[in-house]
Each structure stands twice: as C-alpha cells, then as structure tokens.
Design a protein around this motif. Structure first.
Motif, PDB file in Angstrom:
ATOM      1  N   PRO A  89       0.831  -1.197   0.000  1.00 28.62           N
ATOM      2  CA  PRO A  89       0.000   0.000   0.000  1.00 28.62           C
ATOM      3  C   PRO A  89       0.869   1.252   0.000  1.00 28.62           C
ATOM      4  CG  PRO A  89      -0.025  -1.039   2.158  1.00 28.62           C
ATOM      5  CD  PRO A  89       0.685  -1.981   1.239  1.00 28.62           C
ATOM      6  N   ARG A  90       0.328   2.297  -0.556  1.00 26.00           N
ATOM      7  CA  ARG A  90       1.099   3.530  -0.751  1.00 26.00           C
ATOM      8  C   ARG A  90       1.666   4.079   0.559  1.00 26.00           C
ATOM      9  NH1 ARG A  90       0.830   6.970  -5.244  1.00 26.00           N
ATOM     10  NH2 ARG A  90      -0.748   5.554  -6.030  1.00 26.00           N
ATOM     11  N   TRP A  91       0.881   4.019   1.635  1.00 29.39           N
ATOM     12  CA  TRP A  91       1.365   4.587   2.894  1.00 29.39           C
ATOM     13  C   TRP A  91       2.569   3.810   3.418  1.00 29.39           C
ATOM     14  CZ3 TRP A  91       1.817   1.948   7.447  1.00 29.39           C
ATOM     15  CH2 TRP A  91       1.097   0.775   7.590  1.00 29.39           C
ATOM     16  N   ILE A 117      -3.293  17.268   4.761  1.00 28.83           N
ATOM     17  CA  ILE A 117      -3.529  16.176   3.818  1.00 28.83           C
ATOM     18  C   ILE A 117      -4.840  15.508   4.209  1.00 28.83           C
ATOM     19  CG2 ILE A 117      -2.646  14.016   2.880  1.00 28.83           C
ATOM     20  CD1 ILE A 117       0.173  14.996   3.586  1.00 28.83           C
ATOM     21  N   PRO A 118      -5.839  15.501   3.333  1.00 22.42           N
ATOM     22  CA  PRO A 118      -7.210  15.179   3.764  1.00 22.42           C
ATOM     23  C   PRO A 118      -7.472  13.726   4.129  1.00 22.42           C
ATOM     24  CG  PRO A 118      -7.125  15.549   1.378  1.00 22.42           C
ATOM     25  CD  PRO A 118      -5.785  15.928   1.920  1.00 22.42           C
ATOM     26  N   ASP A 119      -6.638  12.784   3.650  1.00 23.23           N
ATOM     27  CA  ASP A 119      -6.958  11.375   3.884  1.00 23.23           C
ATOM     28  C   ASP A 119      -5.833  10.645   4.615  1.00 23.23           C
ATOM     29  OD1 ASP A 119      -5.195  11.544   1.786  1.00 23.23           O
ATOM     30  OD2 ASP A 119      -6.211  10.087   0.504  1.00 23.23           O
ATOM     31  N   LEU A 120      -5.164  11.353   5.517  1.00 24.89           N
ATOM     32  CA  LEU A 120      -4.058  10.734   6.249  1.00 24.89           C
ATOM     33  C   LEU A 120      -4.184  11.047   7.738  1.00 24.89           C
ATOM     34  CD1 LEU A 120      -1.583   9.057   5.298  1.00 24.89           C
ATOM     35  CD2 LEU A 120      -0.239  11.155   5.442  1.00 24.89           C
ATOM     36  N   PRO A 121      -5.227  10.539   8.393  1.00 25.61           N
ATOM     37  CA  PRO A 121      -5.439  10.841   9.809  1.00 25.61           C
ATOM     38  C   PRO A 121      -4.460  10.097  10.709  1.00 25.61           C
ATOM     39  CG  PRO A 121      -7.098   9.297   9.049  1.00 25.61           C
ATOM     40  CD  PRO A 121      -6.315   9.706   7.838  1.00 25.61           C
ATOM     41  N   VAL A 122      -3.946  10.784  11.707  1.00 27.23           N
ATOM     42  CA  VAL A 122      -3.036  10.169  12.675  1.00 27.23           C
ATOM     43  C   VAL A 122      -3.728   9.039  13.413  1.00 27.23           C
ATOM     44  CG1 VAL A 122      -1.713  10.580  14.784  1.00 27.23           C
ATOM     45  CG2 VAL A 122      -1.675  12.269  12.950  1.00 27.23           C
ATOM     46  N   SER A 123      -5.017   9.196  13.666  1.00 25.65           N
ATOM     47  CA  SER A 123      -5.760   8.178  14.414  1.00 25.65           C
ATOM     48  C   SER A 123      -5.764   6.831  13.705  1.00 25.65           C
ATOM     49  CB  SER A 123      -7.199   8.649  14.631  1.00 25.65           C
ATOM     50  OG  SER A 123      -7.849   8.882  13.391  1.00 25.65           O
ATOM     51  N   GLN A 124      -5.617   6.832  12.390  1.00 19.62           N
ATOM     52  CA  GLN A 124      -5.658   5.587  11.631  1.00 19.62           C
ATOM     53  C   GLN A 124      -4.270   5.023  11.330  1.00 19.62           C
ATOM     54  OE1 GLN A 124      -8.136   5.763   8.158  1.00 19.62           O
ATOM     55  NE2 GLN A 124      -7.541   3.745   7.413  1.00 19.62           N
ATOM     56  N   TYR A 125      -3.299   5.909  11.037  1.00 17.11           N
ATOM     57  CA  TYR A 125      -1.991   5.434  10.578  1.00 17.11           C
ATOM     58  C   TYR A 125      -0.873   5.617  11.603  1.00 17.11           C
ATOM     59  CZ  TYR A 125      -4.398   5.146   6.152  1.00 17.11           C
ATOM     60  OH  TYR A 125      -5.292   4.822   5.175  1.00 17.11           O
ATOM     61  N   GLY A 126      -1.123   6.361  12.646  1.00 16.67           N
ATOM     62  CA  GLY A 126      -0.114   6.543  13.680  1.00 16.67           C
ATOM     63  C   GLY A 126       0.782   7.740  13.399  1.00 16.67           C
ATOM     64  N   TYR A 127       1.305   8.321  14.467  1.00 15.69           N
ATOM     65  CA  TYR A 127       2.075   9.559  14.337  1.00 15.69           C
ATOM     66  C   TYR A 127       3.337   9.369  13.506  1.00 15.69           C
ATOM     67  CZ  TYR A 127       5.010  13.538  15.480  1.00 15.69           C
ATOM     68  OH  TYR A 127       5.827  14.638  15.385  1.00 15.69           O
ATOM     69  N   ASP A 128       4.070   8.297  13.732  1.00 17.00           N
ATOM     70  CA  ASP A 128       5.355   8.116  13.045  1.00 17.00           C
ATOM     71  C   ASP A 128       5.165   8.005  11.537  1.00 17.00           C
ATOM     72  OD1 ASP A 128       8.166   7.843  12.980  1.00 17.00           O
ATOM     73  OD2 ASP A 128       7.988   5.672  12.803  1.00 17.00           O
ATOM     74  N   VAL A 129       4.174   7.224  11.107  1.00 15.60           N
ATOM     75  CA  VAL A 129       3.902   7.082   9.669  1.00 15.60           C
ATOM     76  C   VAL A 129       3.494   8.415   9.064  1.00 15.60           C
ATOM     77  CG1 VAL A 129       2.328   6.052   7.983  1.00 15.60           C
ATOM     78  CG2 VAL A 129       3.309   4.641   9.790  1.00 15.60           C
ATOM     79  N   TYR A 148      -5.537  19.236  -3.538  1.00 25.51           N
ATOM     80  CA  TYR A 148      -5.686  19.197  -2.087  1.00 25.51           C
ATOM     81  C   TYR A 148      -4.626  18.314  -1.431  1.00 25.51           C
ATOM     82  CZ  TYR A 148     -10.216  20.694  -3.856  1.00 25.51           C
ATOM     83  OH  TYR A 148     -11.211  21.333  -4.559  1.00 25.51           O
ATOM     84  N   GLY A 149      -3.824  17.628  -2.242  1.00 22.60           N
ATOM     85  CA  GLY A 149      -2.786  16.748  -1.695  1.00 22.60           C
ATOM     86  C   GLY A 149      -3.283  15.380  -1.300  1.00 22.60           C
ATOM     87  N   THR A 150      -4.435  14.966  -1.813  1.00 20.23           N
ATOM     88  CA  THR A 150      -4.983  13.649  -1.488  1.00 20.23           C
ATOM     89  C   THR A 150      -3.938  12.568  -1.745  1.00 20.23           C
ATOM     90  OG1 THR A 150      -7.197  14.413  -2.051  1.00 20.23           O
ATOM     91  CG2 THR A 150      -6.849  12.023  -1.973  1.00 20.23           C
ATOM     92  N   PHE A 151      -3.706  11.714  -0.773  1.00 16.92           N
ATOM     93  CA  PHE A 151      -2.608  10.758  -0.830  1.00 16.92           C
ATOM     94  C   PHE A 151      -3.031   9.369  -1.288  1.00 16.92           C
ATOM     95  CE2 PHE A 151       0.373   7.856   1.584  1.00 16.92           C
ATOM     96  CZ  PHE A 151       1.459   8.053   0.750  1.00 16.92           C
ATOM     97  N   ALA A 152      -4.301   9.008  -1.083  1.00 11.93           N
ATOM     98  CA  ALA A 152      -4.799   7.658  -1.393  1.00 11.93           C
ATOM     99  C   ALA A 152      -3.916   6.605  -0.728  1.00 11.93           C
ATOM    100  CB  ALA A 152      -4.868   7.435  -2.906  1.00 11.93           C
ATOM    101  N   PRO A 153      -3.826   6.610   0.596  1.00 11.64           N
ATOM    102  CA  PRO A 153      -2.835   5.795   1.306  1.00 11.64           C
ATOM    103  C   PRO A 153      -2.960   4.295   1.105  1.00 11.64           C
ATOM    104  CG  PRO A 153      -4.432   6.730   2.836  1.00 11.64           C
ATOM    105  CD  PRO A 153      -4.653   7.396   1.525  1.00 11.64           C
ATOM    106  N   ASN A 154      -4.156   3.802   0.820  1.00 10.19           N
ATOM    107  CA  ASN A 154      -4.336   2.359   0.697  1.00 10.19           C
ATOM    108  C   ASN A 154      -4.327   1.862  -0.751  1.00 10.19           C
ATOM    109  OD1 ASN A 154      -4.629   1.738   3.535  1.00 10.19           O
ATOM    110  ND2 ASN A 154      -6.564   2.832   3.432  1.00 10.19           N
TER     111      ASN A 154
END
Length: 220
Positions: A89-91, A117-129, A148-154
């Motif tokens: 996955p991208r993240w 970044i609209p789709d990269l919440p710390v609550s889901q991926y963790g602070y370090d990531v 908007y910088g949408t990352f599409a992390p998954n």
C-alpha cells in the motif's frame, strides 16, 4: 520517450537503483510488492552511503536486501516470508522508503501544516507514519493526487511512480514546489428536520427569503 516517467526511469536505471522486469521491459504500470520495496530501500541507502549489498549463494534474489535493511536501516524490519509478494500500500511504501536517507536530506521547501492532507489521519496510521509522509510532502518528493494533496494511502504504487519518487530523493533539483488548497467541507442537510435561529446583524450579508410557504437562509 514521451511518457511522463521516462526521465525518472532513466535516472533510476543509470544510478543502479532499478532494473527491468526483463531484458527489454520495465512494466511501468505494475504494482510494487513488498520484495521490491525492500530492494529499493536497500539500494538507495547503499548508494548514498557507499555500501555494497552482498548475498548468500543459493538464496532468493530478495534475501540480500532484507539482510541489508535489518543490518543497516531497521533491525526490526519485516522478514522475507509470507507477504513478500503482496502489493505494497502507498502509505507503507512511502513510510519505509523515507528511511533510505537521513532526515537532514529532506529539506523543507513546501509549507504544509499538520492535518492538511485530507486522507491521512493520525488516528488511523499513527504519528510516526504520518509524520514521515508529511516530511516527504514538505521536501517536494510527494505532492498528492490532486490540488488538495490527497494521498490515497491504501492504493497501490506503480513502478513508474516509484522511479519518480526515487529520482526526487536522489536529485533535489527534481523536487516539486507547490501549495496545497484546503479541501472544501460539504455539509448535507438532506432530510433535516429542525429549527433555525437567526440573528439579523447589520451588513452581515445574511437574510431570510420567503418563497411560497418555504423560508431560506441566504448568504449574500
């Protein structure tokens, strides 16, 4: 030669950071798997530090890269096993690849406040990531998929995208400067039942408009 990724692939190939999927093909649209991520991570770190990547006779092609990463980059890195051919996955790809260079090489050239970044919440991926992915945005190595910088992390990352990221990591002159837009927030009032309370401030631009039996709150 008119493909958007041509120069990136050329740069990465000439630096010995990537090769093809055969003697004559590169497969730019192929998704990167865990083995390939590990190889890219090890190669960039080795080139930067002047190290040599060596492997054991008879071992799989990827094992030497896992050995290198655990020896020089991250002793707790995942082992070469069950998930080696799984698409990355991208993240996860961005997070791991960011470790290839020391943080001092990621000079900030873009101002991107935490949380933009609209789709990269710390609550889901963790602070370090999240912190390391923001570092790549601020350094102009990542820019997202829209204004908007949408990352599409998954989503998956392709081999063509990888070479663009690698080229920007190795050659700071290829890094991108940009300013992200704030993503509009849409609030739906569909099927809303309730009451409106309204203060009529002078020159506020707000007014109540009656149309038939319906009333509307208008922002002029």
């Amino acid at each position: 030669t008119n493909a958007w990724y041509y120069n990136s692939v050329k740069t990465a190939y000439e630096l010995g950071l990537t090769s093809g999927t055969s003697a004559t093909t590169f497969s730019p649209k192929k998704s990167v798997n865990v083995n390939e991520t590990t190889a890219f991570l090890a190669r960039i770190h080795a080139v930067y530090n002047g190290n040599e990547i060596t492997g054991q006779p008879g071992a799989s092609w990827s094992s030497k890269y896992y050995d290198y990463v655990t020896d020089f980059i991250d002793s707790g890195y995942m082992g070469d096993g069950l998930y080696e051919l799984a698409t990355e996955p991208r993240w996860e790809f961005a997070y791991q690849l960011s470790k290839a260079l020391p943080d001092c090489e990621y000079t900030e050239i873009n101002y991107i406040p935490d949380g933009q970044i609209p789709d990269l919440p710390v609550s889901q991926y963790g602070y370090d990531v999240v912190n390391r992915i923001y570092m790549l945005y601020r350094a102009g190595i990542l820019s997202g998929n829209d204004a908007y910088g949408t990352f599409a992390p998954n989503s998956n990352v392709t081999r063509a995208e990888v070479t663009a990221i690698i080229s920007r990591m190795i050659d700071p002159s290829q890094r991108k400067t940009f300013k992200l837009k704030d993503k509009p927030v849409t609030v739906s009032l569909a099927n809303y039942v309730g009451e409106w309370y309204f203060n009529d401030w002078p020159n506020s631009g707000l007014e109540i408009i009656k149309n038939g039996n319906d009333y509307y709150l208008s922002l002029g």
